[in-house]
Design a protein around this motif. Structure first.
Motif, short mmCIF file in Angstrom:
data_model
loop_
_atom_site.label_atom_id
_atom_site.label_comp_id
_atom_site.label_asym_id
_atom_site.label_seq_id
_atom_site.Cartn_x
_atom_site.Cartn_y
_atom_site.Cartn_z
N THR A 3 0.75 -0.76 0.08
CA THR A 3 0.01 -0.06 -0.05
C THR A 3 0.95 1.72 -0.04
O THR A 3 0.15 1.86 -0.56
CB THR A 3 -0.60 0.23 1.32
N ASP A 57 -0.42 -1.08 9.80
CA ASP A 57 -0.86 -0.43 9.25
C ASP A 57 0.29 -0.40 8.57
O ASP A 57 0.72 0.36 7.92
CB ASP A 57 -1.58 0.69 9.69
N GLU A 58 -0.71 -1.47 7.37
CA GLU A 58 -0.04 -0.86 5.91
C GLU A 58 0.95 0.28 5.44
O GLU A 58 1.95 0.35 4.42
CB GLU A 58 0.31 -1.95 4.81
N ASP A 59 0.38 1.89 5.56
CA ASP A 59 0.33 2.79 5.35
C ASP A 59 1.12 3.49 6.36
O ASP A 59 1.31 4.35 5.89
CB ASP A 59 -1.00 3.80 5.49
N LYS A 60 1.51 2.74 7.42
CA LYS A 60 2.37 3.61 8.55
C LYS A 60 4.06 2.35 9.15
O LYS A 60 3.57 1.89 10.43
CB LYS A 60 1.66 3.37 9.49
#
Length: 130
Positions: A3, A57-60
């Motif tokens: 992501t 959270d793959e965005d973090k």
């Protein structure tokens, strides 16, 4: 991980300036996150079988959990969990590694004049952490 990596590619490929109406800060990806995008896959490839990293959270990518389950020794069959938060200044760790034999100038500057060195680092951060 995909992501954030996809977001980085979109951000790099689709730069339209400020015409979109959104501020730079809402779309800007930090140096830390760019480094982590590359390093997370390397981390996962080199973790021993007794360790597992997970990303809620793959965005973090800067916030993750590490589980360690020793398969030998006193702590065999134990499970130890760590919460890891990588600070925004993460990119500075490698740049200011005083133990790195290739960074002799920075180490000598730090020893010679700590205040001037601190000022140079702060200028560097202001300039490159945009």
């Amino acid at each position: 991980m995909l992501t954030l990596a996809s977001k980085l590619k979109r951000d790099d490929g689709g730069k339209t300036g400020r015409a979109s109406g959104a501020s730079d800060s809402t779309h800007r990806v930090s140096i830390r996150d760019r480094l982590l995008t590359k390093e997370v896959s390397e981390l996962e490839a080199h973790l021993p079988s007794t360790c597992k990293a997970s990303f809620p959270d793959e965005d973090k990518l800067h916030h993750f959990q590490l589980a360690v389950s020793p398969d030998e020794g006193y702590y065999q069959s134990g499970r130890f969990q760590f919460e890891i938060d990588v600070p925004e200044a993460y990119n500075m760790v490698d740049l200011l590694n005083f133990d790195d034999p290739l960074n002799i100038d920075a180490a000598e500057h730090h020893l010679r004049d700590k205040e001037d060195f601190r000022n140079k680092v702060q200028d560097y951060v202001k300039h490159y952490a945009r």
